[in-house]
Design an enzyme around this catalytic site. Structure first.
Site, PDB file in Angstrom:
ATOM      1  N   SER A   1      -0.755   4.577  -4.883  1.00 36.05           N
ATOM      2  CA  SER A   1      -0.475   3.378  -4.155  1.00 36.05           C
ATOM      3  C   SER A   1      -1.446   3.353  -2.858  1.00 36.05           C
ATOM      4  O   SER A   1      -1.282   4.408  -2.069  1.00 36.05           O
ATOM      5  CB  SER A   1       1.073   3.100  -3.852  1.00 36.05           C
ATOM      6  N   LYS A   2      -1.796   2.320  -2.436  1.00 38.21           N
ATOM      7  CA  LYS A   2      -2.385   2.133  -1.050  1.00 38.21           C
ATOM      8  C   LYS A   2      -1.600   2.232   0.161  1.00 38.21           C
ATOM      9  O   LYS A   2      -2.072   2.317   1.094  1.00 38.21           O
ATOM     10  CB  LYS A   2      -3.455   1.037  -1.279  1.00 38.21           C
ATOM     11  N   ARG A   3      -0.355   2.174  -0.210  1.00 38.29           N
ATOM     12  CA  ARG A   3       0.849   2.071   0.856  1.00 38.29           C
ATOM     13  C   ARG A   3       1.380   3.428   1.309  1.00 38.29           C
ATOM     14  O   ARG A   3       2.131   3.469   1.968  1.00 38.29           O
ATOM     15  CB  ARG A   3       1.922   1.196   0.625  1.00 38.29           C
TER      16      ARG A   3
ATOM     17  N   ASN B   1      -9.219   3.445   3.766  1.00 41.10           N
ATOM     18  CA  ASN B   1      -8.349   4.421   3.020  1.00 41.10           C
ATOM     19  C   ASN B   1      -8.921   4.752   1.670  1.00 41.10           C
ATOM     20  O   ASN B   1      -9.386   4.059   0.887  1.00 41.10           O
ATOM     21  CB  ASN B   1      -6.961   3.488   2.659  1.00 41.10           C
TER      22      ASN B   1
END
Length: 561
Positions: free
Chosen positions: A253-255, A290
């Site tokens: 997940s990018k979060r 990211n």
């Protein structure tokens, strides 16, 4: 039938590594079969769409060489390729489902649906909507609407039997219709849910193979129900394993950047990129900078073919030994039957290893060209452009054409450029002698001091004290070696090394009595590229000027005392 695959990203954020891997597999499969790859934009959810996010998605795919045969900026016989522009087609399909009894208007309020869900949980049974607020006749609709209720449209799913599909990755997959909900396909505001749009578009675009991530497997029953209800041809399905977190089987997940930075290899990858980003003035917020996002690699200078090579091996292999693939190799060799079922963990160290492998294959001249934009971006962040020398007319024209500088900066740039126009090989020498120290193209900025004017060289004062101030012989030896350098015609590194050997023999000294002082004098630092390669890169005039500057600095300090 011609093979046609599609990738349908939502413009709700930057391009995720997992999404790119899906797009890559879709394209590889289509091209390996002599088919077409279609790009479609899933922008049905207007509340989540981010207008500025679409262009990075398109740019990221193009950068990786994942070009599309039909879609945005390309066109094609099935245009438009934005779902938000295809609502008439969805409305027609919706009306057909309603007319055939495969969908219905539902006037239940959210809290009423939730009450039924809570009751199912309390009774430990699967929730199945009661259809209490279903309206199938004009009279029933009027009654609910007179009571102030608004309708959504739901699918009227089967309540018994099984659905069996033959997935190209997962094999035979079974679903119980009784576990399927009456899914909403049109919201109360009239907008359409993705699942209906997806089915209509796949049929309209003649998609033969739906290749997508495994999290969409649970969507398949409702979509097949609509396909069959609308009389469309059924595509073949292939549900890919998701890309997992480093050292985990949980979806990447990018979060969760903060969590991933606890992994050393991931943290090293991020730190390396951040160091480059700061030198070119990039923002390093988690939303846009990211390693889970493709743009990260483009911004700091990775090779797209290295990223593609690594991503291809996240869930696919040719055999148990081959790892290095060019994009052409992958197009020729990829097959869906070699895709595994299990999640493939993101390995930052392995990705970087592929970057190093592909970088080693690049010719010096190509590297020289590809480091250029990073130097240009660095220049853009320098307040005093005369702090840097610039060395090629084509570079000068590039910067002016791209409007990187204001007219004032361009004039200052031109002044610096004219001073050093004869040094056309400077970048090539830096790249050649830096060798594998330039692992990504942004690493050229580790050597930006070679582009500084002599008057602006900064000195590591601790290194100056240790190598020049404290040893009493340092300045006399530097002065003596300067005299030899001034007489030297051949300033290639091999000849300079031979000159040094003769010098230490004549002076009857050890090499470390002069070499460390020389490095600090001409670079201001105690470490760097090979000493003689450094001298060659700088050239005789600059080397002599920097030794003179060092001696002047020491003399001034002595006089001040």
């Amino acid at each position: 039938m011609k093979v046609r695959t599609r990738f349908a990203p939502s413009p709700t954020g930057y391009l995720h590594i997992g999404g790119v891997r899906t797009a890559l597999f879709c394209r590889l499969f289509a091209k390996q079969q002599g088919g077409d790859f279609i790009l479609r934009i899933d922008d049905t959810d207007q509340q989540r769409n981010v207008g500025e996010a679409l262009e990075p998605i398109l740019d990221g795919l193009r950068w990786l060489g994942i070009d599309w045969d039909e879609g945005p900026d390309v066109g094609g016989p099935h245009a438009p390729y934005y779902q938000s522009q295809r609502t008439e087609k969805y409305q027609a399909a919706l009306e057909q489902l309603l007319a055939k009894g495969f969908a219905y208007y539902d006037y239940a309020r959210p809290e009423e649906i939730q009450t039924e869900r809570d009751a199912a949980v309390a009774e430990k049974r699967t929730f199945v909507y009661s259809r209490k607020f279903m309206a199938e006749t004009p009279e029933e609709k009027a009654e609910f609407e007179n009571a102030g209720r608004a309708a959504v449209v739901r699918l009227k799913m089967p309540r018994e039997g099984k659905l069996i599909i033959d997935d190209l990755v997962r094999g035979k997959v079974e679903f119980d219709w009784a576990h399927e909900q009456d899914h909403v396909i049109q919201r109360a505001d009239g907008s359409f849910i993705y699942h209906l749009a997806n089915v209509v578009d796949d049929a309209d675009f003649e998609i033969s193979h739906v290749i997508r991530a495994e999290e969409h497997l649970s969507n398949t029953p409702r979509q097949i129900f609509m396909i069959q209800a609308l009389g469309y041809d059924l595509p073949q399905y292939a549900h890919l394993p998701f890309v997992a977190e480093p050292g985990s089987k949980t979806k990447l997940s990018k979060r969760k950047l903060e969590k991933y930075l606890k992994n050393k290899d991931f943290a090293d990858l991020m730190e390396h990129g951040t160091r480059i980003a700061k030198k070119i003035g990039l923002e390093t917020t988690a939303d846009g900078f990211n390693p889970v996002i493709v743009d990260f690699y483009k911004q700091v200078g990775y090779l797209p073919e290295a990223i593609v090579n690594y991503l291809a091996l996240l869930g696919w292999s040719l055999d148990d030994k081959t790892e290095f693939f060019t994009p052409e190799d992958l197009t020729r060799l990829f097959s869906i039957d070699r895709v595994i079922k299990g999640a493939a963990s993101f390995d930052a160290k392995k990705l970087f290893a592929f970057q190093e492998m592909h970088m080693a294959m690049k010719a010096v001249d190509e590297k020289v060209q590809l480091v250029q934009p990073f130097l240009c971006q660095h220049l853009d962040g320098i307040d005093d452009i005369e702090d840097l020398l610039v060395c090629e007319e084509d570079w000068h024209e590039y910067i002016l054409q791209e409007h990187i500088f204001s007219p004032e900066k361009a004039r200052a740039y031109k002044k610096a450029y004219k001073c050093w126009a004869s040094d056309k090989d400077l970048r090539r020498k830096v790249v050649e002698y830096a060798g594998d120290r330039i692992k990504v193209f942004g690493d050229i900025l580790d050597f930006v001091d070679f582009f500084k004017l002599d008057k602006d060289v900064s000195y590591d004062e601790a290194a100056v004290a240790k190598r020049i101030t404290e040893p009493p012989e340092a300045i006399p030896l530097l002065r003596a070696f300067r005299e030899e350098l001034a007489k030297q015609e051949d300033f290639r590194h091999q000849a300079l090394e031979q000159l040094m050997q003769r010098f230490i023999k004549t002076q009857q000294i050890k090499v470390n009595q002069i070499i460390h002082a020389l490095r600090v004098a001409v670079t201001g630092k105690s470490v760097g590229l090979g000493m003689f390669e450094t001298l060659e890169i700088l050239g005789k005039e600059r080397v002599l000027a920097r030794i003179d500057k060092t001696e002047d600095r020491q003399n001034n300090r002595t006089n001040e005392k």
